[in-house]
Design a protein around this motif. Structure first.
Motif, PDB file in Angstrom:
ATOM      1  N   GLN A 103       0.825  -1.196   0.000  1.00 18.24           N
ATOM      2  CA  GLN A 103       0.000   0.000   0.000  1.00 18.24           C
ATOM      3  C   GLN A 103       0.864   1.252   0.000  1.00 18.24           C
ATOM      4  OE1 GLN A 103      -3.443   0.059   2.628  1.00 18.24           O
ATOM      5  NE2 GLN A 103      -3.091  -2.069   3.198  1.00 18.24           N
ATOM      6  N   GLU A 104       0.408   2.251  -0.751  1.00 14.49           N
ATOM      7  CA  GLU A 104       0.991   3.586  -0.721  1.00 14.49           C
ATOM      8  C   GLU A 104      -0.134   4.574  -0.428  1.00 14.49           C
ATOM      9  OE1 GLU A 104       2.904   4.376  -4.403  1.00 14.49           O
ATOM     10  OE2 GLU A 104       4.047   2.513  -4.401  1.00 14.49           O
ATOM     11  N   ASN A 105       0.062   5.419   0.572  1.00 13.08           N
ATOM     12  CA  ASN A 105      -0.951   6.396   0.955  1.00 13.08           C
ATOM     13  C   ASN A 105      -0.303   7.758   1.151  1.00 13.08           C
ATOM     14  OD1 ASN A 105      -3.570   4.718   1.682  1.00 13.08           O
ATOM     15  ND2 ASN A 105      -1.830   3.586   2.488  1.00 13.08           N
ATOM     16  N   PHE A 106      -0.938   8.791   0.593  1.00 15.20           N
ATOM     17  CA  PHE A 106      -0.438  10.150   0.780  1.00 15.20           C
ATOM     18  C   PHE A 106      -1.624  11.099   0.806  1.00 15.20           C
ATOM     19  CE2 PHE A 106       1.033  14.262  -0.806  1.00 15.20           C
ATOM     20  CZ  PHE A 106       2.057  14.526   0.093  1.00 15.20           C
ATOM     21  N   ILE A 107      -1.601  12.034   1.757  1.00 16.50           N
ATOM     22  CA  ILE A 107      -2.656  13.036   1.880  1.00 16.50           C
ATOM     23  C   ILE A 107      -2.008  14.407   2.041  1.00 16.50           C
ATOM     24  CG2 ILE A 107      -4.613  13.871   3.232  1.00 16.50           C
ATOM     25  CD1 ILE A 107      -5.060  11.035   4.196  1.00 16.50           C
ATOM     26  N   PHE A 108      -2.430  15.346   1.219  1.00 15.89           N
ATOM     27  CA  PHE A 108      -2.017  16.747   1.372  1.00 15.89           C
ATOM     28  C   PHE A 108      -3.266  17.556   1.680  1.00 15.89           C
ATOM     29  CE2 PHE A 108      -1.158  21.051   0.111  1.00 15.89           C
ATOM     30  CZ  PHE A 108       0.150  21.262   0.518  1.00 15.89           C
ATOM     31  N   ASN A 109      -3.195  18.381   2.731  1.00 12.55           N
ATOM     32  CA  ASN A 109      -4.381  19.161   3.096  1.00 12.55           C
ATOM     33  C   ASN A 109      -3.999  20.532   3.613  1.00 12.55           C
ATOM     34  OD1 ASN A 109      -3.599  18.650   5.854  1.00 12.55           O
ATOM     35  ND2 ASN A 109      -4.647  16.687   5.717  1.00 12.55           N
ATOM     36  N   SER A 110      -4.950  21.435   3.521  1.00 12.76           N
ATOM     37  CA  SER A 110      -4.842  22.776   4.103  1.00 12.76           C
ATOM     38  C   SER A 110      -6.182  23.146   4.718  1.00 12.76           C
ATOM     39  CB  SER A 110      -4.457  23.816   3.044  1.00 12.76           C
ATOM     40  OG  SER A 110      -3.119  23.640   2.624  1.00 12.76           O
ATOM     41  N   TYR A 111      -6.113  23.785   5.886  1.00  8.88           N
ATOM     42  CA  TYR A 111      -7.324  24.160   6.604  1.00  8.88           C
ATOM     43  C   TYR A 111      -7.276  25.641   6.950  1.00  8.88           C
ATOM     44  CZ  TYR A 111      -8.147  19.154   7.363  1.00  8.88           C
ATOM     45  OH  TYR A 111      -8.356  17.802   7.186  1.00  8.88           O
TER      46      TYR A 111
END
Length: 324
Positions: A103-111
């Motif tokens: 598995q490869e998982n990546f999350i980019f977020n801004s709040y």
């Protein structure tokens, strides 16, 4: 794909900078800024992912990667955050029972207070086949049917826009980069786009029970692009330095399906889809430290001709962070 992600990030940043100009003195409910620009968190993640084929779903089977807890860092600089986690080892007995998964998982977020987005990327190879009844049984099979070369790519974008930022802050609820000092909530909208690819592959390993799936379904591969908008509500309860947030949204979408079936047939059709997004968060938020838990439920439903298809992610996180 890289150019598309970069364009999405740039568009989100420009849009956010224009709609998050509300000065704090105009707000009825006070929000306190956090002066430290950096937040570094250690995150233990418990992800549960599956895609589902059935007609109806309860009579179908779920394709599930082998479960493995994940550990890694989350780095936040002001309103920009990214997290990457790595799978921990699992017992050899469970590898035999459910197969091995990569598995490869990546999350980019801004709040910000009124606006937020997250862009996610998920690639998985190696699934086993189960059903709700099998997983709930106390006598599980010695080996599940396995598809070691089945591959899934799941990418997408979620946008969140709050109608009443005087009462509810996305940044305080899920980024902990400001303090919300009084309980409050707001209605919100959640536009979304997802790109989902599946290739079942050629290898099929029979399970140890005769009443389990004995062959691959007649869907060799597929590409599914879905866009829509969900409507929901978020609320944060504040008690001193403790916080508890619930946010949920549901709404319709349109899905373009490109299918290649096992018998060689191909089709391209449009279909109604529906999306459910639930975010929960709770913990303690202090000037220098933050700790708590987060739970994400993100599910997408659609119908592929006479077969129901769903893709679901349930992710639990336990985190502890230090500000600098």
């Amino acid at each position: 794909m890289g150019k598309i992600v970069a364009l999405l990030l740039l568009s989100c940043q420009i849009f956010a900078s224009e709609i998050n100009e509300d000065p704090e003195v105009e707000l009825d409910i006070p929000f306190k800024k956090i002066e430290h620009p950096w937040l570094v968190e250690a995150v233990l993640e418990l992800p549960l992912y599956s895609f589902y084929l059935g007609a109806p779903a309860v009579d179908g089977v779920a394709y599930v990667p082998n479960f493995a807890p994940r550990l890694g860092p989350r780095l936040v600089y002001r309103e920009f955050g990214a997290m990457i986690t790595f799978s921990l080892p699992i017992p050899e007995l469970e590898k035999y029972r459910r197969g091995d998964s990569v598995q490869e998982n990546f999350i980019f977020n801004s709040y910000w207070r009124q606006f937020a987005y997250d862009i996610f990327y998920q690639r998985i190879q190696g699934f086993y086949v189960s059903s709700p009844f099998t997983e709930l049984s106390v006598r599980k099979p010695d080996r599940y049917p396995q598809l070691p070369d089945t591959r899934v790519l799941n990418t997408g974008l979620n946008l969140y826009y709050v109608f009443n930022p005087k009462s509810y802050s996305l940044r305080a609820a899920f980024d902990q980069q400001e303090f919300q000092l009084k309980s409050g909530g707001s209605w919100l909208v959640n536009p979304f786009f997802t790109h989902f690819e599946i290739a079942l592959g050629q290898i099929f390993i029979l399970g140890s029970s005769s009443n389990m799936l004995s062959s691959l379904p007649n869907v060799a591969s597929g590409r599914f692009d879905t866009s829509g908008i969900a409507v929901g509500y978020g609320y944060t309860y504040i008690y001193g330095h403790r916080f508890l947030t619930f946010q949920g949204a549901w709404g319709p979408g349109f899905q373009l399906q490109r299918l290649r079936r096992g018998d060689g047939g191909e089709s391209e059709v449009g279909s109604f889809a529906a999306k459910l997004n639930v975010n929960l968060a709770g913990g303690w938020n202090y000037t220098d430290y933050v700790a708590g838990v987060k739970i994400l439920v993100d599910s997408l439903w659609a119908r592929v001709q006479d077969t129901q298809l769903s893709s679901s992610l349930v992710s639990g996180q336990v985190f502890f962070g230090r500000r600098f």
